[in-house]
Design an enzyme around this catalytic site. Sequence first.
Site, PDB file in Angstrom:
ATOM      1  N   HIS A 120     -17.012   7.038 -10.134  1.00  0.00           N
ATOM      2  CA  HIS A 120     -17.241   5.601 -10.087  1.00  0.00           C
ATOM      3  C   HIS A 120     -16.728   4.845 -11.568  1.00  0.00           C
ATOM      4  CE1 HIS A 120     -20.898   5.942  -7.445  1.00  0.00           C
ATOM      5  NE2 HIS A 120     -20.216   6.530  -6.949  1.00  0.00           N
TER       6      HIS A 120
ATOM      7  N   GLU B  69       0.516  -1.153  -0.125  1.00  0.00           N
ATOM      8  CA  GLU B  69      -0.010  -0.381   0.282  1.00  0.00           C
ATOM      9  C   GLU B  69       0.793   1.176   0.201  1.00  0.00           C
ATOM     10  OE1 GLU B  69      -2.274   3.046   0.060  1.00  0.00           O
ATOM     11  OE2 GLU B  69      -3.480   0.959  -0.417  1.00  0.00           O
ATOM     12  N   ALA B  70       0.586   2.031  -0.689  1.00  0.00           N
ATOM     13  CA  ALA B  70       1.146   3.422  -1.260  1.00  0.00           C
ATOM     14  C   ALA B  70       1.106   4.852  -0.027  1.00  0.00           C
ATOM     15  CB  ALA B  70       0.980   4.048  -2.126  1.00  0.00           C
TER      16      ALA B  70
ATOM     17  N   PRO C 219     -20.737   1.547  -6.604  1.00  0.00           N
ATOM     18  CA  PRO C 219     -19.831   0.258  -7.035  1.00  0.00           C
ATOM     19  C   PRO C 219     -19.503  -0.534  -6.255  1.00  0.00           C
ATOM     20  CG  PRO C 219     -18.707   2.003  -7.630  1.00  0.00           C
ATOM     21  CD  PRO C 219     -20.155   2.553  -7.117  1.00  0.00           C
TER      22      PRO C 219
ATOM     23  N   ASN D 185     -14.704   7.569   0.104  1.00  0.00           N
ATOM     24  CA  ASN D 185     -15.986   7.030  -0.649  1.00  0.00           C
ATOM     25  C   ASN D 185     -17.209   8.167  -0.281  1.00  0.00           C
ATOM     26  OD1 ASN D 185     -17.162   5.014   0.925  1.00  0.00           O
ATOM     27  ND2 ASN D 185     -17.402   4.455  -0.933  1.00  0.00           N
TER      28      ASN D 185
END
Length: 585
Positions: free
Chosen positions: A521, A49-50, A566, A115
């Site tokens: 999205h 993970e960055a 989504p 989100n």
Amino acid sequence: MSGYQVGVQAERFFKTLGLTPLRLELSDTSLLLANRLSSSLANTVAVIEAGTFYEISNGNVSNIPRYVWTGTGMTLDDANPLVDWMFTTEPEVGFGNQSIHYARGRALGGSSARNHIGYQRGTKGSYDKWAEDVGDDGFAWNNLRKFFDKSITFHKVDTSKRSSNSTPPNDPAGQSATSGEVSVSYTNYVGPFTSWALKAVRALGMKAISGYIGGELIGSSWDMRSVDPKTMVRDSAETAFLRPALKRQNLVVYPNTMATKVLFEGTKAVGVQLNTLGKVTKLSAKKEVILSAGVFQSPQLLMISGIGPKATLSKYGIPVIADLPGVGQNLHDHPAALVVHKVKTPSSTQFNTVAKRAAADASFLRDGTGPLSGTGGEIIGWEKVPRRLISNKTAADLDAAVPKDWPDLEILATEGYPGPVPPDDSDYVGIDIALVNTFSRGTVSISSASALDPPIIHINFLSDSRDQEILIAAVRRAREIFADKSLEAVLVGEEVAPGNATQTDEDILSYIHKSAQIFFHASSTCKMGKNGDPNAVVDSQGRVFGIERLRVVDLSAVPFLPPGHPMATVYALAEKQAAAILGGS
């Protein structure tokens, strides 16, 4: 946290066990995959993970629902590079030739940390179409539903905390979701205008349905969010799937580390190259490499590693391992337009004084109630665009493109003034309508042979004239909602935006070009499809065509973007693919 190691130490940790990890690149999906795959001691799993924990790097801005708007606008003004990739698009014709900020999560949990925490499932017909398009019955609604249910626990509305005129019925579709890690519940607050707007859309024919998780969307209901039902704090892939698994010795997380290239022996993926704050290392994969880097960076990593359109790879001197022209193509997204009115009901301007803000803070801290526990936007309905508002040709094209139960429009009630500063202390609300059946397609490409350089993103919004026509119709439909007599008691004065002087199609389209929105999205840039489909990148189990031991499992791998936001779909996809991997596929 015995399973939590950093950078090179993590590789040493694996070596002391005599193991080489299965590797994942992070997004919403990878932490679910990491949880499921590490549940078997036969697997050693590395998560790359960055970013790091968003609770540290973004704090309450990520945790509290109402703050979700901070840093996720269409400019970089308030974006936080500790949790956002700071991507901007190419100049977009649909946005008046502006380059826009495209928010993407750079944190454990990916975009589930950024989100609007909306949880809806697509329609039964959309998943049946998915199954048919990719030749895998497992994606049909009746077979995929168990994977939706597996990852969530549905919580009934707390009637003691939510006003009586905004209390939804308990969705019976949630009764089979009782033991998953992600909490899905109704928030303890929605804006007062929402209950009025719901009356209006129902008066215009959007029938009441029980909710948005039973495979039906056309109609109207109350929205749900992935939040803790008691505290109303965000429940993300990190809180739900990573935290419970961190104690496992066979799971290791590499935070602040980028995967910069997939490594190959011939056409076999054997590991990845990493960059941890400038230090370059390599990590081998005993079983396989899984890309979950998201809609922009999964195709970017494939291309940089030698998989993609031959012409693009050759341009940057990248040796071609597999010529797959579909990599970076087929980008789907949801554009939206907003109509704004001044109202008598309270809205987000309830934060415009120190006293109001203090009261909101106190309410949230006390028992997870008040305006901070909502996001300031609520989906109130879905419908086919009224055919009287569009041409017969466009109507026929819409009907031919998707199954009958797939809506064209998503309708939201929103709070607040659309500009940076309201002109006065009045309360403003909007009807925001998004297109969920679109014809325009965008692209993702690379700007160099290095993953450290940003990808080239071209959403291509409204490039198809049919989408322009439908979004003009959406503005007219929003006006019809505001014009319904059920809203007469709460509206004040004339329309604020676009304003009563904006009437012709040309004027409305001009307004859209200046003010259109995106819902972030983007999907389908590593399209799933059947063997032989020239534009397909992966098969139905996420395996990259022509390559061994390499999968893509994230929203880039879906064949198209189903209706509905989504998050639910991408969790179900990850569950299905995890089951396939554990089953030996």
